[in-house]
Structure formats: C-alpha cells, structure tokens
Design a protein around this motif. Structure first.
Motif, PDB file in Angstrom:
ATOM      1  N   GLU A  15     -20.010 -37.227 -29.326  1.00  0.00           N
ATOM      2  CA  GLU A  15     -19.584 -35.659 -29.380  1.00  0.00           C
ATOM      3  C   GLU A  15     -20.461 -35.844 -28.015  1.00  0.00           C
ATOM      4  OE1 GLU A  15     -17.454 -33.946 -31.020  1.00  0.00           O
ATOM      5  OE2 GLU A  15     -16.787 -35.849 -31.677  1.00  0.00           O
ATOM      6  N   VAL A  16     -19.183 -35.809 -26.536  1.00  0.00           N
ATOM      7  CA  VAL A  16     -20.224 -35.701 -25.381  1.00  0.00           C
ATOM      8  C   VAL A  16     -19.457 -34.737 -24.418  1.00  0.00           C
ATOM      9  CG1 VAL A  16     -21.512 -36.683 -23.530  1.00  0.00           C
ATOM     10  CG2 VAL A  16     -21.996 -37.676 -25.130  1.00  0.00           C
ATOM     11  N   ASP A  17     -19.766 -34.189 -23.995  1.00  0.00           N
ATOM     12  CA  ASP A  17     -18.746 -33.065 -23.032  1.00  0.00           C
ATOM     13  C   ASP A  17     -18.990 -33.361 -21.583  1.00  0.00           C
ATOM     14  OD1 ASP A  17     -17.464 -31.470 -25.233  1.00  0.00           O
ATOM     15  OD2 ASP A  17     -19.999 -30.479 -24.863  1.00  0.00           O
ATOM     16  N   ALA A  18     -19.897 -34.101 -21.637  1.00  0.00           N
ATOM     17  CA  ALA A  18     -20.221 -34.302 -19.485  1.00  0.00           C
ATOM     18  C   ALA A  18     -21.576 -34.988 -19.688  1.00  0.00           C
ATOM     19  CB  ALA A  18     -20.164 -32.980 -19.169  1.00  0.00           C
ATOM     20  N   ALA A  28     -13.014 -46.075 -18.306  1.00  0.00           N
ATOM     21  CA  ALA A  28     -11.586 -46.572 -19.667  1.00  0.00           C
ATOM     22  C   ALA A  28     -11.559 -46.035 -20.192  1.00  0.00           C
ATOM     23  CB  ALA A  28     -11.971 -48.224 -19.224  1.00  0.00           C
ATOM     24  N   THR A  29     -11.813 -45.237 -21.112  1.00  0.00           N
ATOM     25  CA  THR A  29     -11.897 -45.063 -21.929  1.00  0.00           C
ATOM     26  C   THR A  29     -12.395 -43.334 -22.494  1.00  0.00           C
ATOM     27  OG1 THR A  29     -14.234 -45.337 -22.926  1.00  0.00           O
ATOM     28  CG2 THR A  29     -13.315 -47.389 -23.538  1.00  0.00           C
ATOM     29  N   ARG A  30     -12.291 -42.598 -21.966  1.00  0.00           N
ATOM     30  CA  ARG A  30     -12.116 -41.130 -22.470  1.00  0.00           C
ATOM     31  C   ARG A  30     -12.214 -40.881 -20.684  1.00  0.00           C
ATOM     32  NH1 ARG A  30     -17.712 -39.882 -25.334  1.00  0.00           N
ATOM     33  NH2 ARG A  30     -17.419 -42.093 -26.988  1.00  0.00           N
ATOM     34  N   PRO A  31     -10.703 -41.172 -19.829  1.00  0.00           N
ATOM     35  CA  PRO A  31     -10.611 -41.015 -18.746  1.00  0.00           C
ATOM     36  C   PRO A  31     -10.802 -39.110 -18.292  1.00  0.00           C
ATOM     37  CG  PRO A  31      -8.814 -41.216 -19.655  1.00  0.00           C
ATOM     38  CD  PRO A  31      -9.956 -41.373 -20.931  1.00  0.00           C
ATOM     39  N   SER A  32     -10.756 -38.314 -18.957  1.00  0.00           N
ATOM     40  CA  SER A  32     -11.228 -37.008 -19.297  1.00  0.00           C
ATOM     41  C   SER A  32     -12.538 -36.472 -19.392  1.00  0.00           C
ATOM     42  CB  SER A  32      -9.992 -36.156 -20.285  1.00  0.00           C
ATOM     43  OG  SER A  32     -10.263 -35.980 -21.462  1.00  0.00           O
ATOM     44  N   LEU A  33     -13.067 -37.506 -19.538  1.00  0.00           N
ATOM     45  CA  LEU A  33     -14.304 -37.261 -20.076  1.00  0.00           C
ATOM     46  C   LEU A  33     -15.059 -36.560 -18.387  1.00  0.00           C
ATOM     47  CD1 LEU A  33     -17.008 -36.364 -21.805  1.00  0.00           C
ATOM     48  CD2 LEU A  33     -17.525 -38.814 -21.077  1.00  0.00           C
ATOM     49  N   PRO A  34     -15.967 -35.180 -17.889  1.00  0.00           N
ATOM     50  CA  PRO A  34     -16.201 -34.511 -16.777  1.00  0.00           C
ATOM     51  C   PRO A  34     -17.563 -35.540 -16.470  1.00  0.00           C
ATOM     52  CG  PRO A  34     -16.265 -32.793 -17.987  1.00  0.00           C
ATOM     53  CD  PRO A  34     -15.827 -34.220 -19.218  1.00  0.00           C
ATOM     54  N   LEU A  35     -17.642 -36.152 -15.526  1.00  0.00           N
ATOM     55  CA  LEU A  35     -18.486 -37.505 -15.204  1.00  0.00           C
ATOM     56  C   LEU A  35     -18.900 -36.978 -14.013  1.00  0.00           C
ATOM     57  CD1 LEU A  35     -19.975 -40.599 -15.340  1.00  0.00           C
ATOM     58  CD2 LEU A  35     -17.801 -40.916 -14.360  1.00  0.00           C
ATOM     59  N   TRP A  36     -20.877 -37.253 -13.654  1.00  0.00           N
ATOM     60  CA  TRP A  36     -21.008 -36.742 -11.891  1.00  0.00           C
ATOM     61  C   TRP A  36     -21.675 -38.165 -11.475  1.00  0.00           C
ATOM     62  CZ3 TRP A  36     -19.622 -32.723 -15.114  1.00  0.00           C
ATOM     63  CH2 TRP A  36     -19.296 -31.953 -14.721  1.00  0.00           C
ATOM     64  N   VAL A  37     -21.614 -38.702 -10.426  1.00  0.00           N
ATOM     65  CA  VAL A  37     -22.270 -40.485 -10.564  1.00  0.00           C
ATOM     66  C   VAL A  37     -23.062 -39.527  -9.400  1.00  0.00           C
ATOM     67  CG1 VAL A  37     -22.021 -42.728  -9.401  1.00  0.00           C
ATOM     68  CG2 VAL A  37     -20.129 -41.495 -11.160  1.00  0.00           C
ATOM     69  N   THR A  38     -24.455 -39.762  -9.549  1.00  0.00           N
ATOM     70  CA  THR A  38     -25.860 -39.491  -8.752  1.00  0.00           C
ATOM     71  C   THR A  38     -26.279 -40.550  -7.396  1.00  0.00           C
ATOM     72  OG1 THR A  38     -27.292 -39.611 -10.377  1.00  0.00           O
ATOM     73  CG2 THR A  38     -26.091 -37.472  -9.918  1.00  0.00           C
ATOM     74  N   VAL A  82     -26.048 -44.444 -27.953  1.00  0.00           N
ATOM     75  CA  VAL A  82     -26.104 -42.626 -28.295  1.00  0.00           C
ATOM     76  C   VAL A  82     -24.254 -42.641 -28.103  1.00  0.00           C
ATOM     77  CG1 VAL A  82     -25.711 -40.612 -27.197  1.00  0.00           C
ATOM     78  CG2 VAL A  82     -27.376 -41.816 -27.441  1.00  0.00           C
ATOM     79  N   LEU A  83     -23.496 -43.195 -27.482  1.00  0.00           N
ATOM     80  CA  LEU A  83     -21.956 -42.999 -27.340  1.00  0.00           C
ATOM     81  C   LEU A  83     -21.856 -43.847 -28.666  1.00  0.00           C
ATOM     82  CD1 LEU A  83     -21.102 -43.419 -23.429  1.00  0.00           C
ATOM     83  CD2 LEU A  83     -21.045 -41.327 -25.130  1.00  0.00           C
ATOM     84  N   GLY A  84     -21.990 -44.624 -28.984  1.00  0.00           N
ATOM     85  CA  GLY A  84     -21.244 -45.450 -29.746  1.00  0.00           C
ATOM     86  C   GLY A  84     -21.587 -44.906 -31.200  1.00  0.00           C
ATOM     87  N   LYS A  85     -22.800 -44.217 -31.501  1.00  0.00           N
ATOM     88  CA  LYS A  85     -23.565 -43.109 -32.337  1.00  0.00           C
ATOM     89  C   LYS A  85     -22.578 -42.276 -32.724  1.00  0.00           C
ATOM     90  CE  LYS A  85     -27.061 -41.229 -33.828  1.00  0.00           C
ATOM     91  NZ  LYS A  85     -28.789 -40.988 -33.476  1.00  0.00           N
ATOM     92  N   ASP A  86     -22.639 -41.285 -31.866  1.00  0.00           N
ATOM     93  CA  ASP A  86     -22.601 -40.346 -31.922  1.00  0.00           C
ATOM     94  C   ASP A  86     -21.647 -39.717 -30.150  1.00  0.00           C
ATOM     95  OD1 ASP A  86     -21.970 -36.944 -31.936  1.00  0.00           O
ATOM     96  OD2 ASP A  86     -24.052 -36.732 -31.773  1.00  0.00           O
TER      97      ASP A  86
END
Length: 126
Positions: free
Chosen positions: A46-49, A71-81, A40-44
């Motif tokens: 446009e992900v905000d979180a 490494a590639t999108r350091p400002s992308l909000p990320l929640w690890v569960t 999905v990330l390779g195709k599109d």
C-alpha cells in the motif's frame, strides 16, 4: 493523504524529506536501500508514491527499483533523484527526474497534487 516511500541512503536527506512530507499530511515509509524497499513492498504494497535516489549501497540501485516498479505498477507516481543526469525515459509517464539538490517543499506539493488528481479520477469512476 498519500503513503510515500522514500528510498535514500543519505540519512539527512531522507529525514528532511520525510519531515516535509509529514508536515504536508502524508504518511512516510523510510528505506535506506533498495532491498529494504523491496521487503516493505512485498509485505505491505500500500504505497501511493515513491521517491528514490539512484546511487545506493547494497548491489541494487534506485534505477533497478524504478524499473521493477515501472514494470509491475506503471501508474505509481515515481520520482528518481540523483546528483547527476539520469535517463528515465524508459520508466514511463508516471516517473519524473529530480536533480539534487531539489526543492523538498515543491516535491511534497507535487505529490499532494498527483494524489488529489488520482482521488478525483477514482471518484468519477466509482
């Protein structure tokens, strides 16, 4: 409104979180493993979180995905569960850890808050 990618192999958790996020006005992309998320990330891109579980089938973990995103999108909000403690200190300031079970409504509100802050920053620089 944010576009949120959920990467979670447990369907009931994924569906419940997606429902909560949609109810808060977000668009949701659901992935059941890391390979699907990468496609999905390779195709599109446009992900905000991103919200990702750690332990998933398929050879790649949510931590593998998180390291790539850090490494590639350091400002992308990320929640690890995860149901166990996980050290995410190497993932940078955009990453946060949520121990399962977590409050899905609180997560949806936090995503909305971060999206609003990002929009305000963009408006002030635009």
């Amino acid at each position: 409104m944010a576009v949120v990618m959920i990467v979670e192999d447990e369907a009931l958790i994924r569906f419940a979180l997606a429902d909560e996020l949609i109810a808060c006005g977000h668009m949701v992309i659901e992935c059941c493993n890391v390979l699907e998320a990468l496609a999905v990330l390779g195709k599109d891109g446009e992900v905000d979180a991103v919200v990702t579980d750690v332990d998933m089938p398929g050879g790649l973990s949510g931590l593998d995905l998180s390291r790539l995103l850090a490494a590639t999108r350091p400002s992308l909000p990320l929640w690890v569960t995860s149901g166990r403690e996980v050290d995410i200190s190497a993932l940078g300031p955009a990453a946060a850890f949520l121990r399962k079970p977590y409050d899905m409504r609180a997560l949806a509100c936090e995503i909305a808050r971060r999206e609003a802050m990002s929009a305000e920053r963009s408006a002030s620089f635009g």
